[in-house]
Scaffold this motif. Structure first.
Motif, PDB file in Angstrom:
ATOM      1  N   ARG A  18       0.912  -1.138   0.085  1.00 56.73           N
ATOM      2  CA  ARG A  18       0.021   0.020   0.231  1.00 56.73           C
ATOM      3  C   ARG A  18       0.740   1.326   0.027  1.00 56.73           C
ATOM      4  O   ARG A  18       1.695   1.303   0.813  1.00 56.73           O
ATOM      5  N   TYR A  23       4.423   4.303   3.251  1.00 59.32           N
ATOM      6  CA  TYR A  23       4.662   3.204   3.999  1.00 59.32           C
ATOM      7  C   TYR A  23       5.579   2.263   4.015  1.00 59.32           C
ATOM      8  O   TYR A  23       5.734   1.291   4.767  1.00 59.32           O
ATOM      9  N   ASN A  72      -1.580   1.772  16.745  1.00 59.63           N
ATOM     10  CA  ASN A  72      -1.863   2.483  15.381  1.00 59.63           C
ATOM     11  C   ASN A  72      -3.107   2.402  14.931  1.00 59.63           C
ATOM     12  O   ASN A  72      -3.454   1.515  14.181  1.00 59.63           O
ATOM     13  N   ALA A  74      -4.573   4.186  12.718  1.00 55.47           N
ATOM     14  CA  ALA A  74      -4.720   4.321  11.294  1.00 55.47           C
ATOM     15  C   ALA A  74      -5.726   5.516  11.205  1.00 55.47           C
ATOM     16  O   ALA A  74      -5.814   6.325  11.892  1.00 55.47           O
ATOM     17  N   ALA A  75      -6.376   5.406  10.271  1.00 55.89           N
ATOM     18  CA  ALA A  75      -7.665   6.139   9.604  1.00 55.89           C
ATOM     19  C   ALA A  75      -8.495   6.460  10.946  1.00 55.89           C
ATOM     20  O   ALA A  75      -9.167   7.440  11.050  1.00 55.89           O
ATOM     21  N   HIS A  78      -8.457   9.808  13.510  1.00 59.56           N
ATOM     22  CA  HIS A  78      -8.715  10.942  13.052  1.00 59.56           C
ATOM     23  C   HIS A  78     -10.216  11.100  13.172  1.00 59.56           C
ATOM     24  O   HIS A  78     -10.962  12.041  12.882  1.00 59.56           O
ATOM     25  N   HIS A  98       2.428   6.205  14.975  1.00 59.85           N
ATOM     26  CA  HIS A  98       2.111   6.342  13.204  1.00 59.85           C
ATOM     27  C   HIS A  98       3.440   6.224  12.355  1.00 59.85           C
ATOM     28  O   HIS A  98       4.498   6.576  12.762  1.00 59.85           O
ATOM     29  N   ILE A  99       3.324   5.382  11.244  1.00 55.55           N
ATOM     30  CA  ILE A  99       4.530   5.093  10.373  1.00 55.55           C
ATOM     31  C   ILE A  99       4.773   6.554   9.875  1.00 55.55           C
ATOM     32  O   ILE A  99       6.001   7.051   9.613  1.00 55.55           O
ATOM     33  N   SER A 100       3.983   7.301   9.159  1.00 53.35           N
ATOM     34  CA  SER A 100       4.227   8.639   8.669  1.00 53.35           C
ATOM     35  C   SER A 100       4.021   9.910   9.695  1.00 53.35           C
ATOM     36  O   SER A 100       3.388   9.453  10.639  1.00 53.35           O
ATOM     37  N   ARG A 109      -5.580  14.733   9.050  1.00 54.83           N
ATOM     38  CA  ARG A 109      -4.584  13.834   9.519  1.00 54.83           C
ATOM     39  C   ARG A 109      -4.255  14.449  10.617  1.00 54.83           C
ATOM     40  O   ARG A 109      -3.392  13.845  11.647  1.00 54.83           O
TER      41      ARG A 109
HETATM   42  C1  DQA Z   1      -1.250   5.841   9.546  1.00 57.23           C
HETATM   43  C2  DQA Z   1      -1.568   7.425   9.170  1.00 57.23           C
HETATM   44  C3  DQA Z   1      -3.013   7.704   8.987  1.00 57.23           C
HETATM   45  O1  DQA Z   1      -3.559   9.204   8.685  1.00 57.23           O
HETATM   46  C4  DQA Z   1      -3.673   6.734   8.195  1.00 57.23           C
HETATM   47  O2  DQA Z   1      -4.921   6.840   7.912  1.00 57.23           O
HETATM   48  C5  DQA Z   1      -2.990   5.431   8.105  1.00 57.23           C
HETATM   49  C6  DQA Z   1      -1.687   5.142   8.698  1.00 57.23           C
HETATM   50  C7  DQA Z   1       0.264   5.922   9.809  1.00 57.23           C
HETATM   51  O3  DQA Z   1       0.619   4.836  10.344  1.00 57.23           O
HETATM   52  O4  DQA Z   1       1.099   6.623   9.266  1.00 57.23           O
HETATM   53  O5  DQA Z   1      -3.494   4.449   7.664  1.00 57.23           O
HETATM   54  O6  DQA Z   1      -1.765   5.933  11.097  1.00 57.23           O
END
Ligand code: DQA
Length: 139
Positions: A18, A23, A72, A74-75, A78, A98-100, A109
């Motif tokens: 993905r 990522y 984490n 993820a979405a 938020h 979070h990874i990013s 975000r």
């Molecule tokens: C995430 C950042 C989120 O905004 C995004 O929806 C993800 C991954 C990250 O690990 O960077 O799915 O949580």
């Protein structure tokens, strides 16, 4: 032995496939195996779900006797008042990961329902964010 769990939210089962520019190329399973071998003195588990209620059920299940949760969401980070509330409700400390670096991405975000109830937040270090969170639980 410290008992930790990594809980991953939606689409993180697609890591390695993905948006690899954001990522990376490694699947979570590959990364997790490396970490488990690197830290043999920690009991480390991993749970992933794409479903908000399942994540809440898991956090409730582990949230009163594990030593730490690395989350984490993820979405759902938020959007989810429910996950924010369960992080507040439990006793086990949660590190949000979070990874990013979500702060140099889209504005939506920048909001997190998890952060106010977390022990700490680690973001932007790629998969290493998870490892830094693990280290934070060690003496
Ligand atoms: C995430 C950042 C989120 O905004 C995004 O929806 C993800 C991954 C990250 O690990 O960077 O799915 O949580």
């Amino acid at each position: 032995m410290k008992k930790l769990i990594i809980i991953n939210g939606p689409n993180l089962n697609l890591l390695g496939k993905r948006e690899t520019n954001i990522y990376g190329n490694l699947s979570f399973t590959e990364f997790f195996d490396t970490i488990v071998n690197k830290y043999p003195n920690i009991s480390l588990e991993h749970y992933q779900s794409n479903i908000e209620g399942e994540l809440i059920d898991k956090i409730q299940e582990v949230g009163f006797d594990y030593d730490g949760i690395i989350l984490n969401a993820a979405a759902y980070t938020h959007t989810s008042v429910g996950i924010g509330d369960v992080v507040k409700a439990i006793e086990t400390p949660v590190i949000e990961v979070h990874i990013s670096n979500t702060f140099n991405r889209e504005e939506f975000r920048h909001k997190s329902y998890i952060s106010p109830n977390s022990k700490g937040v680690i973001l932007g270090f790629g998969l290493q964010s998870y490892e830094l969170a693990i280290l934070s639980f060690l003496d």
